[in-house]
Design a protein around this motif. Structure first.
Motif, PDB file in Angstrom:
ATOM      1  N   GLY A  88       0.763  -1.241   0.000  1.00  0.00           N
ATOM      2  CA  GLY A  88       0.000   0.000   0.000  1.00  0.00           C
ATOM      3  C   GLY A  88       0.791   1.287   0.000  1.00  0.00           C
ATOM      4  N   TRP A  89       2.089   1.220   0.321  1.00  0.00           N
ATOM      5  CA  TRP A  89       2.903   2.435   0.416  1.00  0.00           C
ATOM      6  C   TRP A  89       2.830   3.261  -0.864  1.00  0.00           C
ATOM      7  N   GLY A  90       2.700   4.567  -0.671  1.00  0.00           N
ATOM      8  CA  GLY A  90       2.752   5.486  -1.792  1.00  0.00           C
ATOM      9  C   GLY A  90       1.430   5.729  -2.477  1.00  0.00           C
ATOM     10  N   ARG A  91       0.367   5.060  -2.050  1.00  0.00           N
ATOM     11  CA  ARG A  91      -0.933   5.262  -2.692  1.00  0.00           C
ATOM     12  C   ARG A  91      -1.534   6.590  -2.251  1.00  0.00           C
ATOM     13  N   GLN A  92      -1.999   7.332  -3.188  1.00  0.00           N
ATOM     14  CA  GLN A  92      -2.566   8.645  -2.920  1.00  0.00           C
ATOM     15  C   GLN A  92      -3.781   8.525  -2.010  1.00  0.00           C
ATOM     16  N   GLY A  93      -3.736   9.244  -0.876  1.00  0.00           N
ATOM     17  CA  GLY A  93      -4.878   9.314   0.019  1.00  0.00           C
ATOM     18  C   GLY A  93      -5.081   8.119   0.921  1.00  0.00           C
ATOM     19  N   LEU A  94      -4.168   7.143   0.886  1.00  0.00           N
ATOM     20  CA  LEU A  94      -4.335   5.961   1.711  1.00  0.00           C
ATOM     21  C   LEU A  94      -4.272   6.325   3.201  1.00  0.00           C
ATOM     22  N   ILE A  95      -5.124   5.696   4.012  1.00  0.00           N
ATOM     23  CA  ILE A  95      -5.128   5.906   5.461  1.00  0.00           C
ATOM     24  C   ILE A  95      -4.415   4.716   6.098  1.00  0.00           C
ATOM     25  N   PRO A  96      -3.168   4.882   6.574  1.00  0.00           N
ATOM     26  CA  PRO A  96      -2.398   3.756   7.098  1.00  0.00           C
ATOM     27  C   PRO A  96      -2.638   3.562   8.601  1.00  0.00           C
ATOM     28  N   LEU A  97      -3.272   2.477   8.951  1.00  0.00           N
ATOM     29  CA  LEU A  97      -3.540   2.154  10.358  1.00  0.00           C
ATOM     30  C   LEU A  97      -2.960   0.790  10.699  1.00  0.00           C
ATOM     31  N   TRP A  98      -1.887   0.414   9.979  1.00  0.00           N
ATOM     32  CA  TRP A  98      -1.334  -0.928  10.122  1.00  0.00           C
ATOM     33  C   TRP A  98      -0.242  -1.013  11.181  1.00  0.00           C
ATOM     34  N   PHE A  99       0.464   0.080  11.466  1.00  0.00           N
ATOM     35  CA  PHE A  99       1.553   0.044  12.437  1.00  0.00           C
ATOM     36  C   PHE A  99       1.086   0.529  13.808  1.00  0.00           C
ATOM     37  N   GLY A 100       1.877   0.213  14.826  1.00  0.00           N
ATOM     38  CA  GLY A 100       1.513   0.542  16.198  1.00  0.00           C
ATOM     39  C   GLY A 100       2.102   1.853  16.676  1.00  0.00           C
ATOM     40  N   GLU A 101       1.637   2.945  16.100  1.00  0.00           N
ATOM     41  CA  GLU A 101       2.048   4.255  16.574  1.00  0.00           C
ATOM     42  C   GLU A 101       0.991   5.278  16.195  1.00  0.00           C
ATOM     43  N   GLY A 102       0.987   6.389  16.940  1.00  0.00           N
ATOM     44  CA  GLY A 102       0.057   7.458  16.645  1.00  0.00           C
ATOM     45  C   GLY A 102       0.630   8.449  15.664  1.00  0.00           C
ATOM     46  N   ASP A 103      -0.008   9.602  15.579  1.00  0.00           N
ATOM     47  CA  ASP A 103       0.446  10.626  14.639  1.00  0.00           C
ATOM     48  C   ASP A 103       0.788  11.929  15.338  1.00  0.00           C
TER      49      ASP A 103
END
Length: 391
Positions: free
Chosen positions: A29-44
């Motif tokens: 999924g990396w690099g996809r325009q507008g993708l919402i990444p919720l796969w890793f264990g960290e906040g923003d």
């Protein structure tokens, strides 16, 4: 770029360790325009400024040299104080070793304990790197899984005890748990300590989410029920509680006699945590209680946004957790969670982690990290509803 290098001469053990399914999905999924990444264990949310400033000021003072492999005494004393204040544990600095991340702490423990073909009983579903680090150190994993019942995740200790044999070196637990949010009951912690004490088995307790709980102030450490010389090691990290995932610093609590052994292993791996990073750790554990409280508040909001939706979707089986910052839920009809996560990227532009990454008990489940903003989570749930929200 294509490489023609012959990889057949690499270590057989290294070659046997495969990429985790989480990383495979992320690469997809990396690099996809507008993708919402919720796969890793960290906040923003970035590390608080007062923590970063402590590190910067330390560098300006010239604190950029080699240091004590077990960690500078100032940080170990700060961790003693934090352990007393937050966890009601009476420790001494000789029982503490600072490491280059919680993951490095786990790796050091496995290096220290395992001989070829020693077995580690892993209570899953659990973070996939646990399995890998056992394999890399010539050990073998056995499994005892918690189960999702109508009232929550449950562990039958008899299932764990049934896996013990003459080759058992250690039992690995993670509470509060990634990915489930399961919190081990105190009576089970005490029973496990007593069982392992009688059988000369090590307990490795991953407690990095100890402060991220929603129904109590802090999760009880298994050290509460252990004697100072019991074979019990607790692993902790600065990453989750103080928003320091990129700093790579953790710590171990261990019996006093292990300090020199751990220092030796650190000396031949990283030579120790840079002193200016350790200064940031002092600021975090001394003045960072408000950081934890704010993160807990934001995670509880995120949890409720996600589960208010999941609990209405008929295909979903889940339980609202009281620990960590993940939703781990089963989707009716999903038999290959890796491929399903790729489909969700294609159809919803949302990145989740496949349950198969977390061991034998995880297939059919998906993991979503809700340590994010309400806006991002609402957008993700809107998109997911179109794919898994119906019948």
């Amino acid at each position: 770029m294509v490489s023609n290098i012959d990889l057949s001469s690499l270590s057989k053990i290294v070659s046997e360790v495969t990429e985790t399914n989480i990383v495979e999905v992320a690469k997809y999924g990396w690099g996809r325009q507008g993708l919402i990444p919720l796969w890793f264990g960290e906040g923003d949310v970035p590390t608080p400024e007062f923590i970063s400033n402590s590190s910067h000021e330390s560098m300006i003072r010239g604190e950029t040299f080699y240091t004590d492999q077990n960690g500078i005494i100032e940080l170990r004393e700060a961790l003693v104080n934090y352990s007393q204040r937050a966890l009601n544990l009476s420790l001494c600095d000789q029982r503490l070793t600072v490491t280059n991340s919680g993951m490095m702490a786990i790796a050091l423990v496995m290096q220290m304990l395992l001989n070829p073909d020693d077995e580690v009983i892993v209570i899953g579903p659990v973070w996939p790197n646990i399995y890998s680090t056992v394999t890399l150190n010539n050990g073998r994993t056995k499994h005892a899984s918690i189960r999702l019942l109508d009232d929550g995740w449950r562990l039958e200790l008899d299932d764990v005890f049934a896996e013990v044999n003459d080759a058992t070196k250690a039992i690995f637990i993670n509470s509060p748990g990634n990915p489930t949010g399961w919190i081990m009951p105190e009576e089970d912690q005490q029973s496990l300590v007593e069982f392992c004490r009688l059988r000369n088995i090590w307990i490795i307790s991953d407690e990095v989410y100890h402060s991220l709980v929603f129904d109590r102030t802090v999760a009880t450490s298994i050290l509460t029920f252990a004697k100072p010389d019991d074979k019990v090691i607790a692993i902790n990290s600065f990453s989750k509680s103080w928003l320091m995932t990129g700093w790579r610093m953790g710590w171990l609590v261990h019996p006093i006699g292990l300090s020199e052994t751990l220092a030796k292993l650190i000396q031949i791996s990283t030579s120790g945590v840079p002193p200016f990073i350790q200064q940031a750790g002092i600021s975090a554990v001394t003045n960072g209680d408000n950081v934890i409280a704010d993160l807990r508040r934001r995670c509880q909001i995120g949890r409720d946004i996600v589960f208010d939706r999941l609990e209405k979707w008929p295909r979903i089986k889940s339980i609202r957790p009281n620990g960590a910052f993940y939703a781990f839920f089963a989707v009716d009809g999903v038999e290959n969670s890796l491929e399903f996560c790729k489909q969700l990227i294609d159809r919803c532009n949302v990145g989740l982690a496949p349950g198969s990454a977390f061991g034998p008990g995880g297939e059919g489940f998906l993991r979503l990290c809700y340590a994010s903003t309400p806006e991002k989570l609402n957008s993700a749930m809107d998109a997911l509803e179109k794919e898994i929200g119906g019948r």
